[in-house]
Write a protein that holds these residues in place. Structure first.
Motif, PDB file in Angstrom:
ATOM      1  N   THR A 194      -0.318  -1.247   7.316  1.00 33.87           N
ATOM      2  CA  THR A 194       0.090   0.031   6.727  1.00 33.87           C
ATOM      3  C   THR A 194      -1.093   0.653   5.993  1.00 33.87           C
ATOM      4  OG1 THR A 194       0.851  -1.107   4.722  1.00 33.87           O
ATOM      5  CG2 THR A 194       2.475  -0.731   6.465  1.00 33.87           C
ATOM      6  N   THR A 234      -1.673   2.826  -0.345  1.00 33.93           N
ATOM      7  CA  THR A 234      -0.916   3.835  -1.083  1.00 33.93           C
ATOM      8  C   THR A 234      -1.582   4.135  -2.423  1.00 33.93           C
ATOM      9  OG1 THR A 234       0.474   2.184  -2.174  1.00 33.93           O
ATOM     10  CG2 THR A 234       1.197   3.003  -0.005  1.00 33.93           C
ATOM     11  N   TRP A 235      -1.064   5.182  -3.060  1.00 35.94           N
ATOM     12  CA  TRP A 235      -1.569   5.532  -4.393  1.00 35.94           C
ATOM     13  C   TRP A 235      -1.230   4.458  -5.413  1.00 35.94           C
ATOM     14  CZ3 TRP A 235      -5.127   8.888  -5.337  1.00 35.94           C
ATOM     15  CH2 TRP A 235      -5.344   9.953  -4.464  1.00 35.94           C
TER      16      TRP A 235
END
Length: 208
Positions: free
Chosen positions: A39, A42-43
């Motif tokens: 994946t 992310t932040w």
């Protein structure tokens, strides 16, 4: 090495170990996200990275500040031990018979600092005006630029004993405590300053 300074050594070992941990932790988490989970980062992951790095930066900054950038407070009796030494100066004479205790050597001086010469026990000493000052006994005893509790009773005593012609040497040493140990400064030399006490300005020889 003073045992209190091991506090600072242990602190640096912890910080270095934490830095290594953070580097590998960030690497492993990113690999897990990209390779295993396949994946995108992310932040939330970036925020965790930032917080870990911030903690390390703050710890390193704190240790560097404590070790290198803190100024010694000579009035803080919990931080430093200040001692005073009093030595009588020996009078010298110029070619024309004028007596003096301190000579300002203009050949060695610069635009911002003077170089003082004085004599103790038949030996000549040289010191920069950055680490010394001349005190004229005809004026109130003051030392500009140095915040210190001067022992005026002893100074008055030696004024009388040495007829206002002596050197006050101030030694400051860091005390053995946790903060000084954290900064690797426990029991180490902090500062030396000298006050060249003369009876009057006429006892100063300004060299050419």
């Amino acid at each position: 090495m003073n045992s209190w300074n091991f506090v600072g050594i242990i602190a640096w070992i912890i910080v270095i170990a934490l830095l290594i941990f953070v580097v590998f932790n960030i690497r492993n988490r990113h690999l897990k996200i990209l390779v295993q989970k396949k994946t995108k980062i992310t932040w939330t992951t970036i925020l965790v990275d930032f917080l870990e790095i911030l903690v390390v930066i703050l710890m390193v900054s704190g240790l560097l500040y404590t070790s290198l950038f803190t100024k010694v407070d000579l009035t803080d009796k919990n931080d430093v031990n200040v001692t005073y030494k009093y030595d009588p100066m020996i009078i010298q004479t110029t070619d024309d018979g004028q007596g003096y205790y301190v000579k300002i050597d203009k050949k060695e001086s610069s635009s911002s600092t003077d170089v003082y010469q004085y004599w103790l026990n038949n030996s000549k000493y040289t010191i920069s005006s950055r680490n010394a000052t001349i005190s004229d006994a005809t004026l109130p005893f003051t030392v500009s630029g140095l915040r210190l509790d001067w022992p005026m009773k002893k100074i008055n005593k030696y004024d009388s004993k040495y007829q206002y012609a002596y050197v006050i040497t101030v030694h400051a040493k860091y005390k053995n405590n946790f903060i000084n140990g954290l900064g690797l400064k426990a029991n180490r030399f902090a500062m030396e300053y000298r006050v060249l006490r003369v009876p009057a300005r006429s006892f100063i020889n300004v060299g050419k």
